[in-house]
Design an enzyme around this catalytic site. Structure first.
Site, PDB file in Angstrom:
ATOM      1  N   ARG A   1     -39.388 -51.097  54.189  1.00 36.19           N
ATOM      2  CA  ARG A   1     -39.615 -50.908  55.625  1.00 36.19           C
ATOM      3  C   ARG A   1     -40.720 -49.889  55.900  1.00 36.19           C
ATOM      4  NH1 ARG A   1     -35.984 -48.151  57.852  1.00 36.19           N
ATOM      5  NH2 ARG A   1     -34.278 -49.202  56.772  1.00 36.19           N
TER       6      ARG A   1
ATOM      7  N   TYR B   1     -48.394 -62.003  79.931  1.00 38.18           N
ATOM      8  CA  TYR B   1     -47.618 -62.963  79.146  1.00 38.18           C
ATOM      9  C   TYR B   1     -46.162 -62.946  79.635  1.00 38.18           C
ATOM     10  CZ  TYR B   1     -45.822 -65.199  74.881  1.00 38.18           C
ATOM     11  OH  TYR B   1     -45.226 -66.031  73.986  1.00 38.18           O
TER      12      TYR B   1
ATOM     13  N   ASP C   1     -53.825 -55.991  75.664  1.00 39.54           N
ATOM     14  CA  ASP C   1     -53.458 -57.131  74.823  1.00 39.54           C
ATOM     15  C   ASP C   1     -54.700 -58.014  74.754  1.00 39.54           C
ATOM     16  OD1 ASP C   1     -52.636 -59.593  73.841  1.00 39.54           O
ATOM     17  OD2 ASP C   1     -50.681 -59.521  74.825  1.00 39.54           O
TER      18      ASP C   1
ATOM     19  N   LYS D   1     -51.816 -66.180  66.843  1.00 41.31           N
ATOM     20  CA  LYS D   1     -52.844 -67.020  67.444  1.00 41.31           C
ATOM     21  C   LYS D   1     -54.100 -67.058  66.558  1.00 41.31           C
ATOM     22  CE  LYS D   1     -49.584 -67.008  70.517  1.00 41.31           C
ATOM     23  NZ  LYS D   1     -49.484 -66.024  71.581  1.00 41.31           N
TER      24      LYS D   1
HETATM   25  C1  LIG Z   1     -48.376 -65.223  72.089  1.00 39.57           C
HETATM   26  C2  LIG Z   1     -48.666 -64.012  72.853  1.00 39.57           C
HETATM   27  C3  LIG Z   1     -47.849 -62.886  72.776  1.00 39.57           C
HETATM   28  C4  LIG Z   1     -46.589 -62.871  71.954  1.00 39.57           C
HETATM   29  O1  LIG Z   1     -46.860 -62.983  70.603  1.00 39.57           O
HETATM   30  P1  LIG Z   1     -45.809 -63.603  69.550  1.00 39.57           P
HETATM   31  O2  LIG Z   1     -46.543 -63.511  68.259  1.00 39.57           O
HETATM   32  O3  LIG Z   1     -45.538 -65.004  69.991  1.00 39.57           O
HETATM   33  O4  LIG Z   1     -44.584 -62.757  69.612  1.00 39.57           O
HETATM   34  C5  LIG Z   1     -48.204 -61.772  73.492  1.00 39.57           C
HETATM   35  N1  LIG Z   1     -49.313 -61.748  74.265  1.00 39.57           N
HETATM   36  C6  LIG Z   1     -50.122 -62.823  74.368  1.00 39.57           C
HETATM   37  C7  LIG Z   1     -51.330 -62.734  75.226  1.00 39.57           C
HETATM   38  C8  LIG Z   1     -49.825 -63.986  73.669  1.00 39.57           C
HETATM   39  O5  LIG Z   1     -50.624 -65.045  73.794  1.00 39.57           O
END
Ligand SMILES: *Cc1c(COP(=O)(O)O)cnc(C)c1O
Length: 401
Positions: free
Chosen positions: A66, A119, A191, A216
Site C-alpha cells: 500500500r 462529471y 480535472d 481515458k
Molecule cells: C471518467 C471521468 C472521471 C472518473 O474517472 P474513473 O476512472 O471512471 O473513476 C472523472 N472525471 C472525468 C472528467 C471523467 O471523464
C-alpha cells in the site's frame, strides 16, 4: 524511492520520446526492455540490520504494497514528467483520485466550489457525501466567474473545475481561476481528463493540482481504470498520507498496462486531435446534424480560449441530431464499427447517448435543466481511419430517414 534525476535530464525531450523512455531506469530487472510487473503485496527484509537501515532512512526501499511498488513508481515518474509536475500519485480509478484528494484537503466546516457541468459522480460526491462530513459546497455556473467569486467564503479552501467539461466541452478560463485562487488564497484543482498533458498543461497556468481519469486517454485502450493526481510535492504528499490510511491503491498489473498504453500516448493523441477535427467538421456540414460541440470549431462558444490554452482538442465530439428519440435510436442501431458504450479516449471509437445512459435515473425535466436533451450524442473518435468513422456515421444518419 527512485532518485528524481531522470526528469530533469529528459525535460527538453519531445513528448514523443518522453512517453517511451522517461521514468524508466536504463537497466531493469533481468535486463528486460520493459518495466517488470512486481506482483507482490509485501517486501522482504533479509536480516534485522536491513530493518534498521530502512527505519533510520539510511536506505530507501519498499516495505508494504500500500506504500509503494516499483511498477507504480515508474508509471508515476513518467506521468509527472509528461505533466511537468513535481510529483505524481496514482489511484485505482479517477473517482478514487478525486475523492481521496477532496477528503485529504478538506475538513469539517470548510467549503468547496465546483461548476455545474462537473462529471456526474464528482457532483454527486460533493453534494451528497461531503456534507455528511460537515463539508459545505457551492455549485456555480460554468463560465460565470462573477458567480464563482460571490460564492467564495471565509471557509472556502478549494475551487474545482474540469476543462474541457462533459458533454459540451466547455473550457474553463484558467487565468481567471488563477486570479481568484491568488486573491482568496484557496487551492485550485483542475480535472484535465478531457485535455490530457498532450493538449493542456494546467500547472503552467498556476493551478495547484491536476487530476486525470487515466481510464481515458492516458491508458488509452479501454482496458483499465486508473486515476492520477499531479502537482507540488508538499500538497500531493498530504493526499498520499491520506491514501496510505484510506486505500485506493492501483495494482502493479494495472500500472504495467498504463505504462504500456503511455508508450503510444503522444502518437495516439496526435491522431485523436487530427481525426477529431476532421469528423467534427464533417458532422457540422451534415444536414441531419443540428449542432456540433467541439472546441476546435470556430462555432464553439469557447473556441478562442481553447486555442489560447490548448494545443489540440482531442477526440470527443458532442452533437445534436435533427430527429426524434426514435430516429436517434435508429441511427445508433445501424452503426457497424463504432461501439455504443460509455467512456472515451481509447483506440476504439465509442458513442454514447447521455439521456438514456448516464442520466437515465433522473426525470426528463431535470435532464433538460442540465442540458442533456434527447437528441444529444457524445462520440469518442478512436484511432481508426477518420474516413471509416465517417462512413459508419453516414450509415447511421441514412438510417434515420
Ligand atoms: C471518467 C471521468 C472521471 C472518473 O474517472 P474513473 O476512472 O471512471 O473513476 C472523472 N472525471 C472525468 C472528467 C471523467 O471523464
Amino acid at each position: 524511492m527512485s532518485k528524481k534525476k531522470t526528469r530533469k535530464k529528459n525535460a527538453d525531450q519531445s513528448m514523443f520520446t518522453q512517453v517511451v523512455h522517461t521514468g524508466e531506469k536504463r537497466r531493469k530487472y533481468a535486463d528486460s526492455i520493459t518495466v517488470p510487473i512486481v506482483q507482490t503485496s509485501s517486501y522482504i527484509f533479509q536480516k534485522t540490520g536491513e530493518i534498521k537501515e530502512f527505519t533510520s532512512r539510511r536506505r530507501l526501499r519498499y516495505e508494504y504494497g500500500r506504500y509503494g511498488n516499483p511498477t507504480e513508481e515508474a508509471a508515476e515518474e513518467k506521468l509527472a514528467h509528461l505533466e511537468g509536475a513535481e510529483t505524481c500519485l496514482l489511484f485505482d480509478s479517477g473517482m478514487s483520485a478525486l475523492t481521496t484528494t477532496f477528503l485529504a484537503l478538506l475538513s469539517s466546516g470548510q467549503h468547496i466550489i465546483l461548476t455545474d457541468d462537473s462529471y456526474k459522480q464528482t457532483l454527486n460526491f460533493c453534494t451528497k457525501f461531503l456534507p455528511r462530513f460537515g463539508i459545505e459546497y457551492s455549485v456555480t455556473r460554468m463560465g460565470d466567474y462573477e458567480e464563482m467569486e460571490e460564492a467564495i467564503k471565509d471557509n472556502t479552501r478549494v475551487i474545482f473545475s474540469e476543462s474541457p467539461t462533459n458533454p459540451y466541452l466547455n473550457i474553463a478560463n484558467l487565468d481567471k481561476l488563477r486570479k481568484l485562487k491568488k486573491k482568496y488564497g484557496v487551492a485550485l484543482i483542475i480535472d484535465s481528463t478531457f485535455a490530457t498533458p498532450y493538449n493542456q498543461k494546467p500547472l503552467e497556468f498556476g493551478v495547484d493540482l491536476v487530476m486525470h481519469s487515466a481510464t481515458k486517454y492516458l491508458g488509452g485502450h479501454n482496458d483499465i481504470l486508473a486515476g492520477v493526481l499531479l502537482g507540488k510535492k508538499k500538497m500531493v504528499d498530504k493526499v498520499k498520507e491520506y491514501q496510505f490510511a484510506k486505500g485506493g491503491i492501483i495494482d502493479p498489473h494495472c500500472c504495467y498496462l498504463l505504462l504500456r498504453g503511455l508508450k503510444t500516448f503522444a502518437i495516439r493523441m496526435e491522431k485523436h486531435n487530427e481525426s477529431g477535427q476532421i469528423v467534427a467538421e464533417w458532422l457540422e456540414d451534415h444536414p441531419r446534424v443540428r449542432r456540433v460541440y467541439y472546441p476546435g470549431l470556430p462555432s464553439h462558444q469557447h473556441h478562442d480560449i481553447a486555442r489560447e490554452q490548448m494545443k489540440g482538442f482531442g477526440g470527443v465530439i458532442s452533437f445534436e441530431l435533427d430527429g426524434t428519440l426514435g430516429q436517434v435510436n435508429r441511427f445508433l442501431d445501424r452503426l457497424q464499427m463504432i461501439y455504443i458504450a460509455p467512456s472515451f479516449g481509447g483506440v476504439e471509437s465509442l458513442i454514447m447517448h447521455p439521456a438514456s445512459m448516464s442520466y437515465y435515473q433522473i426525470s426528463r425535466k431535470e435532464r433538460y435543466a442540465l442540458g442533456i436533451i434527447d437528441n444529444l450524442l457524445r462520440l469518442s473518435v478512436g484511432i481508426e481511419h477518420p474516413q471509416d468513422i465517417i462512413a459508419d456515421l453516414e450509415r447511421g444518419l441514412r438510417a434515420m430517414k
